[in-house]
Enzyme design. Sequence first.
Site, PDB file in Angstrom:
ATOM      1  N   LYS A   1       9.477  15.188   2.630  1.00 46.25           N
ATOM      2  CA  LYS A   1      10.091  14.169   2.769  1.00 46.25           C
ATOM      3  C   LYS A   1      10.079  13.149   1.705  1.00 46.25           C
ATOM      4  O   LYS A   1       9.183  12.321   1.705  1.00 46.25           O
ATOM      5  CB  LYS A   1       9.970  13.727   4.224  1.00 46.25           C
ATOM      6  CG  LYS A   1      10.839  12.463   4.609  1.00 46.25           C
ATOM      7  CD  LYS A   1      10.256  10.961   4.549  1.00 46.25           C
ATOM      8  CE  LYS A   1      11.255   9.752   4.816  1.00 46.25           C
ATOM      9  NZ  LYS A   1      12.253   9.572   3.772  1.00 46.25           N
TER      10      LYS A   1
ATOM     11  N   GLU B   1      -2.070   6.280   0.641  1.00 46.45           N
ATOM     12  CA  GLU B   1      -2.203   5.546  -0.826  1.00 46.45           C
ATOM     13  C   GLU B   1      -1.107   4.369  -0.450  1.00 46.45           C
ATOM     14  O   GLU B   1       0.118   4.674  -0.230  1.00 46.45           O
ATOM     15  CB  GLU B   1      -1.804   6.058  -1.852  1.00 46.45           C
ATOM     16  CG  GLU B   1      -2.764   7.324  -2.286  1.00 46.45           C
ATOM     17  CD  GLU B   1      -4.236   6.384  -2.705  1.00 46.45           C
ATOM     18  OE1 GLU B   1      -4.018   5.322  -2.986  1.00 46.45           O
ATOM     19  OE2 GLU B   1      -5.111   7.399  -2.948  1.00 46.45           O
TER      20      GLU B   1
ATOM     21  N   CYS C   1       2.063   0.713  -7.974  1.00 43.49           N
ATOM     22  CA  CYS C   1       0.961   0.821  -6.941  1.00 43.49           C
ATOM     23  C   CYS C   1      -0.244   0.038  -7.896  1.00 43.49           C
ATOM     24  O   CYS C   1      -1.012  -0.920  -7.507  1.00 43.49           O
ATOM     25  CB  CYS C   1       0.399   1.773  -6.320  1.00 43.49           C
ATOM     26  SG  CYS C   1       1.523   2.876  -5.998  1.00 43.49           S
TER      27      CYS C   1
ATOM     28  N   GLU D   1       1.448  -8.280  -1.828  1.00 39.80           N
ATOM     29  CA  GLU D   1       2.090  -7.646  -2.863  1.00 39.80           C
ATOM     30  C   GLU D   1       3.523  -7.812  -3.202  1.00 39.80           C
ATOM     31  O   GLU D   1       4.143  -7.963  -2.299  1.00 39.80           O
ATOM     32  CB  GLU D   1       1.694  -5.933  -2.534  1.00 39.80           C
ATOM     33  CG  GLU D   1       2.136  -5.178  -3.725  1.00 39.80           C
ATOM     34  CD  GLU D   1       1.883  -3.544  -3.653  1.00 39.80           C
ATOM     35  OE1 GLU D   1       2.231  -3.188  -2.492  1.00 39.80           O
ATOM     36  OE2 GLU D   1       1.432  -3.058  -4.482  1.00 39.80           O
TER      37      GLU D   1
HETATM   38  P1  ADP Z   1       8.519   1.529   0.239  1.00 39.19           P
HETATM   39  O1  ADP Z   1       8.126   0.058   0.256  1.00 39.19           O
HETATM   40  O2  ADP Z   1       7.938   2.248  -0.789  1.00 39.19           O
HETATM   41  O3  ADP Z   1       9.811   2.014   0.586  1.00 39.19           O
HETATM   42  P2  ADP Z   1       7.962   2.507   2.993  1.00 39.19           P
HETATM   43  O4  ADP Z   1       6.326   2.803   3.624  1.00 39.19           O
HETATM   44  O5  ADP Z   1       8.887   1.976   3.656  1.00 39.19           O
HETATM   45  O6  ADP Z   1       7.556   1.984   1.465  1.00 39.19           O
HETATM   46  O7  ADP Z   1       8.320   4.044   2.498  1.00 39.19           O
HETATM   47  C1  ADP Z   1       7.294   5.052   2.018  1.00 39.19           C
HETATM   48  C2  ADP Z   1       7.783   6.273   2.747  1.00 39.19           C
HETATM   49  O8  ADP Z   1       7.676   6.277   4.126  1.00 39.19           O
HETATM   50  C3  ADP Z   1       9.481   6.715   2.435  1.00 39.19           C
HETATM   51  O9  ADP Z   1       9.829   7.888   2.326  1.00 39.19           O
HETATM   52  C4  ADP Z   1       9.886   6.268   3.909  1.00 39.19           C
HETATM   53  O10 ADP Z   1      11.234   6.762   4.080  1.00 39.19           O
HETATM   54  C5  ADP Z   1       8.806   6.748   4.912  1.00 39.19           C
HETATM   55  N1  ADP Z   1       8.713   6.013   6.037  1.00 39.19           N
HETATM   56  C6  ADP Z   1       9.457   4.911   6.397  1.00 39.19           C
HETATM   57  N2  ADP Z   1       9.046   4.578   7.776  1.00 39.19           N
HETATM   58  C7  ADP Z   1       8.560   5.494   8.130  1.00 39.19           C
HETATM   59  C8  ADP Z   1       8.119   5.977   9.502  1.00 39.19           C
HETATM   60  N3  ADP Z   1       8.357   5.052  10.598  1.00 39.19           N
HETATM   61  N4  ADP Z   1       7.448   7.160   9.781  1.00 39.19           N
HETATM   62  C9  ADP Z   1       7.280   7.932   8.794  1.00 39.19           C
HETATM   63  N5  ADP Z   1       7.762   7.727   7.438  1.00 39.19           N
HETATM   64  C10 ADP Z   1       8.185   6.547   7.064  1.00 39.19           C
END
Ligand code: ADP
Length: 479
Positions: A170, A245, A279, A381
């Site tokens: 995903k 990470e 990161c 950050e």
């Molecule tokens: P960033 O600031 O890098 O967008 P996120 O943590 O929001 O950080 O996103 C990193 C990944 O986690 C993306 O692929 C995002 O779609 C996914 N993501 C966001 N919310 C959820 C959730 N509740 N459960 C699982 N994956 C998620």
Amino acid sequence: MFKNLINGEWVEAPGVTRNINPSDTRDLIGEYAKADAAQTQDAIAAAQAAFPAWSLSTPQQRFDILDAVGSEILARRNELGDLLAREEGKTLPEAIGEVARAGNIFKFFAGEALRPGGEVLPSVRPGVGVEITREPVGVVGIITPWNFPIAIPAWKIAPALAYGNCVVFKPAELVPGSAWALADILSRSGLPKGVFNLVMGPGSQVGATLLDDARIAAITFTGSVGTGKRVAAACVARMAKFQLEMGGKNPMIVLDDADLGVAVNCAVQSGFFSTGQRCTASSRVIVTEGIHDRFVAAVVEKLRSLKVDDARKAGTDLGPVVDASQLAQNLKYVEIARGEGATLAYGGDALEHNADGQPGFYMRPALFTDTTAGMRINGEEVFGPVVSVLRAKNYDEALHLANDTPFGLAAGIATTSLKHATHFKRHSQAGMVMVNLPTAGVDYHVPFGGRKGSSYGPREQGRYAAEFYTTVKTAYTQA
Ligand code: ADP
């Protein structure tokens, strides 16, 4: 519409994500499938069905597939790099470099598929033999962020497949193009159907479904601290394996005895390149008193010379910020730092257009001086081209400031002192330490990961990846 890959078939999704170029928001790169929970479950079922056969596939079969995938990525590095720069906004040379890294990662793990580790030991009991072997864990859920649209997927997908696992991948919604291109290559590589599945869609639907599904044996995640904590909570609740990470507030120390050119290059490279969206970017530069003013003057001069422009234009040093909300966050932190009494030594303003009038998420890199440890700008950050300088009396104080953070991904030092470099390598509380090198920019064949609030679970990349993507079995035999 670019479709999802489920059980070897390209399938439409209930929704659509529009992929927009941050260097020119009028440019629509494409429309990509946006799955829901039900489609995610189809992918999980396909991966689960494919696992028994794939887990027993031969090392030669896995080598051939991963090696071919690596070769195609490397052969198409310019084209894939152009797509990556267009959707993410890092410069073309950086994007091409990232694609090459992804290709090399597949080549590395192709080799690892041929070298499964194991041990044979005599038992403490007479006539008994002991074998220690590694087996795949099952179906791995892979959740990735937008800042490395092909390298991070590669460094999770390649080891997962090399060690005999099936994958539901995903990607981040902002960068489906690179993810789809990688899935397209994998779909033609000879993998049996269902071994690798691509499910593009929102974290709240696709991601959350992966976290909670008992058929997913392990989750590998790179992203924000907040989402990482959700991943951890969900995985602990059902005893699934996980690896995280997350964020950083990486320090770069500059000592009085540093080579000024090296120090400026380390700070500017680490802090501002890739628009500060790494990161491993160093966002806190800790400078001892004797070199402080000369260093700041040289960094400001360097920043003035950097060209902020379309990511794909020759000569661009810094591309745009990835999207409107990240730009808003960067600007918010510029205001926070000013409010805290930091001095804005350079930049920090949004540029609505580039030199050609293209509307995009451009901003001038921001350098703050006169900052102190308690300020939010030094604790949180930003994930943009925003760097703060802290003044330290001497090495001991600099080291204390460097470690004074809940994060611990990467840390750097610019010095010509062997004594201080050696001490720093041992006493830095980061997972990766750089001497006279930028904190960002790491090799693909050695472990990657951090300590404290930055990471959780086994290291990624290199041979250490086996720790997460396999489970150890100890077998006893009485002959
Ligand atoms: P960033 O600031 O890098 O967008 P996120 O943590 O929001 O950080 O996103 C990193 C990944 O986690 C993306 O692929 C995002 O779609 C996914 N993501 C966001 N919310 C959820 C959730 N509740 N459960 C699982 N994956 C998620």
